[in-house]
Each structure stands twice: as structure tokens, then as C-alpha cells.
Design a protein around this motif. Structure first.
Motif: not given
Ligand code: COI
Length: 354
Positions: A131-143
Motif C-alpha cells: 500500500g506504500t509507494s514513492l509518489y512522483i510530482r512533475p510540475t511546470m510553472i510560469a516564472t
């Protein structure tokens, strides 16, 4: 583009008791980042120590929400190895969201390789327990620091990693869903299909009202007629109605969920007829009351498969079956997680091993 790897000075302490892992509260030692500007394109790709971002207070993302993100997972398999579930599909969707939000697309192969390298370096953070894992969060923001309303000329793309347990406190326990006939999540021609932060911010008020009344989640209706069920804030919805599987079609207002796709494929493999069609709230409420709606569950990377125990609409609540996790829902959860944790063969080539 070259990927530069910077050293970390002091690794953080890991959570020793994995049963205490929650969702998205703890982050690993490193992150990936690369920058974009109109002259150079994407550049300065690095894996570096995890840490705060330096942003100009005028950065466009802070004012007009030009932002997109993804969510995918790496699993520690029963033989100790690590594998990612359908990362190419997430990266392809990242680019579709980028296009909708007038943001620059990424080189999918480069982002995949950088992501795999990051997970490789952080392998010790991938938890071991069921039930566990490594959650991966790719993100892109305007800077770009600019207050006019137009697509920015500068962007940051980054990936952070978080060891996680179950998304809902109750694990795979049935959730109580409120169907909102007041708030709407996505209208035709809007951004419903893109994975962009604004969609989630706009859902918070309904979610807060739902929580105050004791519901776990909000099920959104279509914006035009407020008649057809679409999706829940963090998951797509799938219904076992008579002996068919029904789910909302992807027509621009519903997220093209990777877990949704996987669930539909596994259900088709089991011989179920799949109907991607508009399902009315009346059909849901009546079907639950007369037994034609046998099971319903949400699908999503974070939630995996989340059974629904009851639906409430206006002043009426209906329970599904005996309110417990349905048999098919449980089998599907088991089958999907068996593939993710390497307990069953990956017939559809969904898994990428490190
Ligand atoms: C995911 O399931 O990965 C999501 O992005 C949903 C999230 C808002 C928790």
C-alpha cells in the motif's frame, strides 16, 4: 541537453515506521529542475538538493495560475526491485496539459530519463510495505516576472518525490460521495481535461462544504445541464451497472486518467462491456436504490481504486449494496496492485523497471 547532478550535504531522516506514512507530507533529499526561456528553450537541467524555490513576487504563476502538474508512482516490488507505472503516459499527458495552458512542451524522452535517474538516486526512499509507494510530482510553472495577461516567456519544470501511504485515511474503505448540483468543476471549452492547479483550487469550496456535512468527496455534474455525473476531485468514476461498466466519456471536461485507462483495460480483459457514455444522476440514484447499480469506484494514481459506499444528492442518500467494498472493485484493486508490485505478469507493458 546534459543533466547535471549536484551532491547533497546531509540526507534527511527517513520514516522508520512505514505504517505512519501519509499522503504527500514528506519529501526526499533531491529534486529535478530545468528552466525555459524563449531564446534558449529548455536548459540548465539539474538534479539537486530538495529545497525552496526563489521566485520573483511578480512571477506569472502567482497571479494567473499558469501551472500544470502530474502524479505517478514508483513501487518497491516483491523481489526488492523498483518499477514505475506507465510513466510515458503521464509525461505525454503533461505535454497535452502544457499545450492547453500555452506552456512549452518538454522533450518526453529527456524528462523520462531524468525522472528515472532521480528515482534511482532516491531509491532508498521507495518504501517497502503493502500500500506504500514513492509518489512522483512533475510540475511546470510560469516564472517570468510580468503582470500583463499573456503566456509567460520563462518557465521552471521540476520533479519532487514523496514516499506515501494511502490517500484516504481509511485506506481502501468505501467513501461517502456528495453529488453537487450547485458548484461545477469544468465547462465545455474550459480547462477540465488539463492537469492544472486552478481546477483543483476551484474545487475546494465544494469539498469543504462536503466535508462539513460528513462526506468524503464531491462528484461533479456536467456544467451545461447539471444532469450527468463526470468526475470526483481526485479521481475518475467507474460504475458497474447491470453487467456493464459505465464511465464518463472524455470530451474535454474530464481528466484522461491513466488509472482509469488501466482499469477499463483490465475490466475489458475480464470480458466486461465498457460504455463510455454520459450517465445521469437519476440513473445513479435510482440504480443504487433498485440494485441495478451494483458497484461504483473511483480511479486515480493517488487513490488507486477507491470504492464508493454511498451517494448523496439534494436531500437524499443511497447506499450501494451493503455499503461495503464491492466484489469486482476489490478484484480490480488486487489485480492492478499485483501488476504494480510485480506479483502478477505485466501483460500490457505498463511497467518500466529501474
Ligand atoms: C493523482 O492521483 O496523482 C492526482 O494528481 C490527484 C491529486 C490531486 C492528489
Amino acid at each position: 541537453m546534459k543533466l547535471e547532478i549536484l551532491p547533497i550535504s546531509q540526507p534527511k531522516e527517513k520514516i522508520a515506521d512505514e505504517s505512519k506514512l501519509t499522503f504527500g507530507t514528506k519529501f526526499t533529499d533531491r529534486m529535478f529542475a530545468m528552466q525555459f526561456d524563449r531564446d534558449q528553450g529548455w536548459h540548465s537541467a539539474q538534479i539537486k538538493p530538495y529545497g525552496p524555490l526563489a521566485l520573483d513576487p511578480a512571477a506569472t504563476v502567482l497571479h494567473y495560475s499558469q501551472e500544470i502538474f502530474e502524479g505517478l508512482k514508483a513501487f518497491r516490488r516483491t523481489d526488492g526491485s523498483i518499477a514505475l507505472f506507465r510513466p510515458k503516459d503521464n509525461i505525454a499527458r503533461f505535454n497535452r496539459s502544457a499545450e492547453r495552458m500555452c506552456m512549452p512542451e518538454v522533450d518526453e524522452q529527456f524528462l523520462l530519463e531524468s525522472l528515472l535517474e532521480l528515482v534511482r538516486l532516491e531509491a532508498d526512499w521507495v518504501p517497502n510495505s503493502e500500500g506504500t509507494s514513492l509518489y512522483i510530482r512533475p510540475t511546470m510553472i510560469a516564472t517570468e516576472p510580468f503582470l500583463g495577461v499573456r503566456p509567460a516567456d520563462q518557465y521552471l519544470c521540476y520533479i519532487i518525490l514523496s514516499p506515501v501511504g494511502a490517500y484516504y485515511k481509511g485506506g481502501i474503505a468505501p467513501v461517502k460521495i456528495w453529488i453537487s448540483d450547485h458548484y461545477v468543476r469544468a465547462a465545455h471549452g474550459g480547462t477540465g481535461e488539463a492537469k492544472t492547479g486552478g481546477n483543483y483550487a476551484a474545487s475546494l469550496m465544494a469539498a469543504r462544504e462536503a466535508a462539513e456535512q460528513g462526506y468524503d468527496q464531491v462528484l461533479w455534474l456536467d456544467a451545461r445541464e447539471k444532469k450527468y455525473v463526470e468526475e470526483v476531485g481526485s479521481m475518475n468514476m467507474v460504475f458497474l451497472y447491470d453487467d456493464k461498466i459505465i464511465t464518463s466519456p472524455l470530451k474535454g471536461t474530464v481528466l484522461d486518467g491513466i488509472t482509469r485507462r488501466s482499469a477499463l483495460k483490465l475490466l475489458a480483459d475480464r470480458g466486461y462491456q465498457i460504455e463510455e457514455r454520459a450517465l445521469s444522476v437519476d440513473e445513479v440514484m435510482e440504480g443504487a436504490a433498485n440494485g441495478r447499480l451494483k458497484e461504483a469506484f473511483g480511479t486515480g494514481t493517488a487513490v488507486v481504486i477507491s470504492p464508493v459506499g454511498s451517494f448523496c444528492y439534494q436531500d437524499h442518500c443511497v447506499q450501494l449494496g451493503n455499503g461495503e467494498t464491492g466484489e469486482l472493485t476489490m478484484k480490480l484493486y488486487q489485480e492492478l496492485t499485483d501488476i504494480q508490485y510485480g506479483r502478477k505478469p505485466d501483460k500490457h507493458d505498463w511497467v518500466i523497471k529501474l
